[in-house]
Scaffold this motif. Sequence first.
Motif, PDB file in Angstrom:
ATOM      1  N   SER A 560       0.688  -1.261  -0.003  1.00  0.00           N
ATOM      2  CA  SER A 560       0.204  -0.168   0.122  1.00  0.00           C
ATOM      3  C   SER A 560       0.782   1.151  -0.083  1.00  0.00           C
ATOM      4  N   GLN A 561       2.024   1.154   0.411  1.00  0.00           N
ATOM      5  CA  GLN A 561       3.074   2.164   0.395  1.00  0.00           C
ATOM      6  C   GLN A 561       3.779   2.391  -1.047  1.00  0.00           C
ATOM      7  N   GLY A 562       3.251   1.652  -1.981  1.00  0.00           N
ATOM      8  CA  GLY A 562       4.116   1.910  -3.114  1.00  0.00           C
ATOM      9  C   GLY A 562       5.167   1.016  -3.252  1.00  0.00           C
ATOM     10  N   ASN A 563       5.363   0.082  -2.607  1.00  0.00           N
ATOM     11  CA  ASN A 563       6.650  -1.087  -2.875  1.00  0.00           C
ATOM     12  C   ASN A 563       6.131  -2.044  -4.162  1.00  0.00           C
ATOM     13  N   VAL A 564       6.535  -1.994  -5.242  1.00  0.00           N
ATOM     14  CA  VAL A 564       6.280  -2.641  -6.308  1.00  0.00           C
ATOM     15  C   VAL A 564       6.563  -4.136  -5.973  1.00  0.00           C
ATOM     16  N   ASN A 565       7.567  -4.740  -5.426  1.00  0.00           N
ATOM     17  CA  ASN A 565       7.898  -6.142  -5.426  1.00  0.00           C
ATOM     18  C   ASN A 565       6.751  -6.482  -4.542  1.00  0.00           C
ATOM     19  N   ALA A 566       6.345  -5.841  -3.394  1.00  0.00           N
ATOM     20  CA  ALA A 566       5.511  -6.352  -2.116  1.00  0.00           C
ATOM     21  C   ALA A 566       3.960  -6.463  -3.201  1.00  0.00           C
ATOM     22  N   GLN A 567       3.714  -5.456  -4.043  1.00  0.00           N
ATOM     23  CA  GLN A 567       2.157  -5.697  -4.752  1.00  0.00           C
ATOM     24  C   GLN A 567       2.367  -6.984  -5.568  1.00  0.00           C
ATOM     25  N   ASN A 568       3.629  -7.103  -5.998  1.00  0.00           N
ATOM     26  CA  ASN A 568       3.463  -8.474  -6.991  1.00  0.00           C
ATOM     27  C   ASN A 568       3.643  -9.589  -6.312  1.00  0.00           C
ATOM     28  N   CYS A 569       4.080  -9.464  -4.929  1.00  0.00           N
ATOM     29  CA  CYS A 569       3.883 -10.754  -4.040  1.00  0.00           C
ATOM     30  C   CYS A 569       2.461 -10.916  -3.637  1.00  0.00           C
ATOM     31  N   MET A 570       1.825  -9.881  -3.238  1.00  0.00           N
ATOM     32  CA  MET A 570       0.474 -10.161  -2.697  1.00  0.00           C
ATOM     33  C   MET A 570      -0.517 -10.557  -3.899  1.00  0.00           C
ATOM     34  N   ASN A 571      -0.153 -10.095  -5.234  1.00  0.00           N
ATOM     35  CA  ASN A 571      -1.038 -10.850  -6.119  1.00  0.00           C
ATOM     36  C   ASN A 571      -0.792 -12.199  -6.335  1.00  0.00           C
ATOM     37  N   LYS A 572       0.390 -12.814  -5.888  1.00  0.00           N
ATOM     38  CA  LYS A 572       0.753 -14.203  -5.804  1.00  0.00           C
ATOM     39  C   LYS A 572       0.100 -14.816  -4.707  1.00  0.00           C
ATOM     40  N   LEU A 573       0.151 -14.154  -3.693  1.00  0.00           N
ATOM     41  CA  LEU A 573      -0.801 -14.988  -2.560  1.00  0.00           C
ATOM     42  C   LEU A 573      -2.231 -15.045  -2.773  1.00  0.00           C
ATOM     43  N   PHE A 574      -2.810 -14.248  -3.529  1.00  0.00           N
ATOM     44  CA  PHE A 574      -4.160 -14.130  -4.120  1.00  0.00           C
ATOM     45  C   PHE A 574      -4.368 -15.453  -4.789  1.00  0.00           C
ATOM     46  N   VAL A 575      -3.313 -15.807  -5.511  1.00  0.00           N
ATOM     47  CA  VAL A 575      -3.546 -16.908  -6.480  1.00  0.00           C
ATOM     48  C   VAL A 575      -3.569 -18.088  -5.444  1.00  0.00           C
ATOM     49  N   VAL A 576      -2.677 -18.103  -4.599  1.00  0.00           N
ATOM     50  CA  VAL A 576      -2.446 -19.426  -3.694  1.00  0.00           C
ATOM     51  C   VAL A 576      -3.678 -19.545  -3.077  1.00  0.00           C
ATOM     52  N   ASN A 577      -4.349 -18.529  -2.383  1.00  0.00           N
ATOM     53  CA  ASN A 577      -5.751 -18.749  -1.686  1.00  0.00           C
ATOM     54  C   ASN A 577      -6.760 -19.036  -2.552  1.00  0.00           C
ATOM     55  N   GLN A 578      -6.796 -18.884  -3.731  1.00  0.00           N
ATOM     56  CA  GLN A 578      -7.715 -19.446  -4.768  1.00  0.00           C
ATOM     57  C   GLN A 578      -7.714 -20.919  -4.936  1.00  0.00           C
ATOM     58  N   ILE A 579      -6.228 -21.374  -4.961  1.00  0.00           N
ATOM     59  CA  ILE A 579      -6.094 -22.951  -5.053  1.00  0.00           C
ATOM     60  C   ILE A 579      -6.597 -23.454  -3.763  1.00  0.00           C
ATOM     61  N   LEU A 580      -6.040 -23.063  -2.821  1.00  0.00           N
ATOM     62  CA  LEU A 580      -6.537 -23.620  -1.250  1.00  0.00           C
ATOM     63  C   LEU A 580      -7.868 -23.804  -1.115  1.00  0.00           C
ATOM     64  N   THR A 581      -8.823 -23.014  -1.630  1.00  0.00           N
ATOM     65  CA  THR A 581     -10.288 -23.197  -1.754  1.00  0.00           C
ATOM     66  C   THR A 581     -10.568 -24.400  -2.434  1.00  0.00           C
ATOM     67  N   LYS A 582      -9.766 -24.856  -3.110  1.00  0.00           N
ATOM     68  CA  LYS A 582     -10.044 -26.045  -4.173  1.00  0.00           C
ATOM     69  C   LYS A 582      -9.902 -27.273  -3.448  1.00  0.00           C
ATOM     70  N   ILE A 583      -9.023 -27.323  -2.495  1.00  0.00           N
ATOM     71  CA  ILE A 583      -8.416 -28.500  -1.861  1.00  0.00           C
ATOM     72  C   ILE A 583      -9.295 -28.872  -0.532  1.00  0.00           C
ATOM     73  N   ASP A 584     -10.126 -29.710  -0.775  1.00  0.00           N
ATOM     74  CA  ASP A 584     -11.360 -29.948   0.128  1.00  0.00           C
ATOM     75  C   ASP A 584     -10.604 -30.554   1.612  1.00  0.00           C
TER      76      ASP A 584
END
Length: 694
Positions: A560-584
Amino acid sequence: MSENRPKPIKVFGRSHYACTRCKISKIKCSGERPACSNCKTVNRGSECIYPTKDRKVVVMESDLNRLYARVNQVEMLLKQDKKATSSISNSIDGLKHSSESAIQKRAPLTGVSSYQEANSFGENFLIPDYQNEKFPSGHYDYMQYQMPPQQYTLSLIDTVYRTYSSEFYLLDLPVLLNIVDTCYRFYADLETARRQNSPTLPQPPSQVSLCYLFIIMAFGEQLLNIVRPPTNVPPNDIAHTVPGMRNYLLASSLFPLNHEIVDLQFIQSALLLALYLANLNRYNTVYNYFAVAVRSAIANGYHRQQERPAELDPEEYKVYRIREEKTKLLWWTVFVIDVGWAAKMNMPVHLDYTDTDVDLPCENTFDIGDPFDRVILENNVHLAKYVAKYIRLIYGPNIRTFSLNYINTDKFNQSLLIKNITGCLNELLTNFEELILEQYRNANLIQKAGRVVANLFLRYHQLLILITRPLLSLVFNSQSSSIIENPKQVETAISKGIEAASATTELLLRLYEYNRLFLSGFFDSQHLFSAILIHIMAAFTGRRFELLDAGIALLKFMASQGNVNAQNCMNKLFVVNQILTKIDEVDFELNLEAQIQDYVTVKEINTFSDLPYYNSFSSSVSRCYQKEGGKGFIEMNLFDAEGELANPSMKNLSENTQELICDVISKIQAWDNFRGLPISIYGTERTRKYLRKQ
């Protein structure tokens, strides 16, 4: 030149003149071109010629002065080119003379003195750097109208100096302050010359010096996370929003890649340009700038022990030793920074530690009048040599070439990789943690003056993570026992990696709490992201880490403070969370809504007594786990004596779930490298499919 032509205020004279035939015949000429009506009537159009006559033109005096100044400037350039041509001609004449002399003497080819004499023109034959470099004229306007006040510039220099002066030799403060004085005198002289319409402009400082100054200013604004109010810059310009961008763009345009005579400022400028861009995730450009710094240093022999000249008087000896000491410190700075970035890129280092013989930072020291911490640099050198070695052994592409005849089975490769991992870990713990880090066992990592010790620990923890991370793939595969020869040793290595991730997160949280975190920094966000990934992979075993949620909250705040690498990392964590919801069968999701205020409150520091004591060795990291036996390892209880999975909940996972978890872990491990080849303990995809069928 058309834009420099003065516009006439008034033009005196006729609108047209008579052609020569009409003038001789004394008849009225229509003035048509290319032939007048009279000439056309008698079919003499080809003979219709108009004389050329000057007309009186009135122009402004200021326009004439501007043209005079331009003429003077062109004449000066012609004189410089004439000197260069004369120099080259003299060199060519010297070549001819030397060649003729060599032929006349008929010296044998093995005669070293004759060979050197015949080639003594070599360096003089090259075009000097000052004639290669033309100062971009557009920069004059920037310097005149957009250069900040001198006090502001000095404050940025002080910020960078306090941040890096004790860790890496990037700033030579006395030299830099002299550059500042020279630059601002030049600006003042330039303003005077323009105000007085002077035909000659003052001589600007060298391009290398200006590049060095502007990239330090850019880095200072990035460290402070501020954007200086723009002057004559469009509001939608990127320089309006990115800290330090305007100064960086100017510095990069001034960086002279065709500079033949390389000095310390040139290499320091290349390093600073790369470090600034690293915080903007410009991976390839960063790698290129580091390559320029490394190769320039090698080309000048900074990596080798130089023979000292004999018979120097005391003053000459002092000057020589000061330069020798600065060169040594800069070389090891280049080595440490380049190895760290190569590890991040999963690339081989440019030069191995064993290819150097120059003194280490603490060997044969000489006082250069700078409070530089040679001990911390030397410790980083020792850590860097292990980084280079272990990345090659674990992540290198040539693992098949370690066996006889270069023919290995996949099982052999996997067993060899596990041995390399456990061997590297044991060597690092014995030779670095117990010998090098022992001196910091009681040191406070939260310091008021800087972060040099904290950064050393962060790099050490990052190396532990890189070493042990591939082993986490073993935890979720039922066929692990076929390649694990020492299950307890593997489990201990995994525990050490998780402990390093926990210590990294805890340290970064403390740095944020006491306003020591570089919010826009690439490495702070990357170390945090690596620790988060380890905690995610370990969470599949059924353990929960409170530091995982706190780490995600801190990474989210940095984004949120403009860290470009942190923004990319957060996008990857959103992808991980989407995968986790599919593992019952896995009841685990990431808390991406966590706020840093729920875990840490920033505190003000007024005196040294306000600083808390924190050290990774002595901290219990109570929010993460409970250490047992005082050894600092987490008892995971992952495998039994035969290497089989010991956790019943993990053993009962379906084959489909195990495959999903392995795929997630493989994806996560690949994310922590940029365009590098992700490592898998099971080798190729073909091998993994084969193991699943067994």
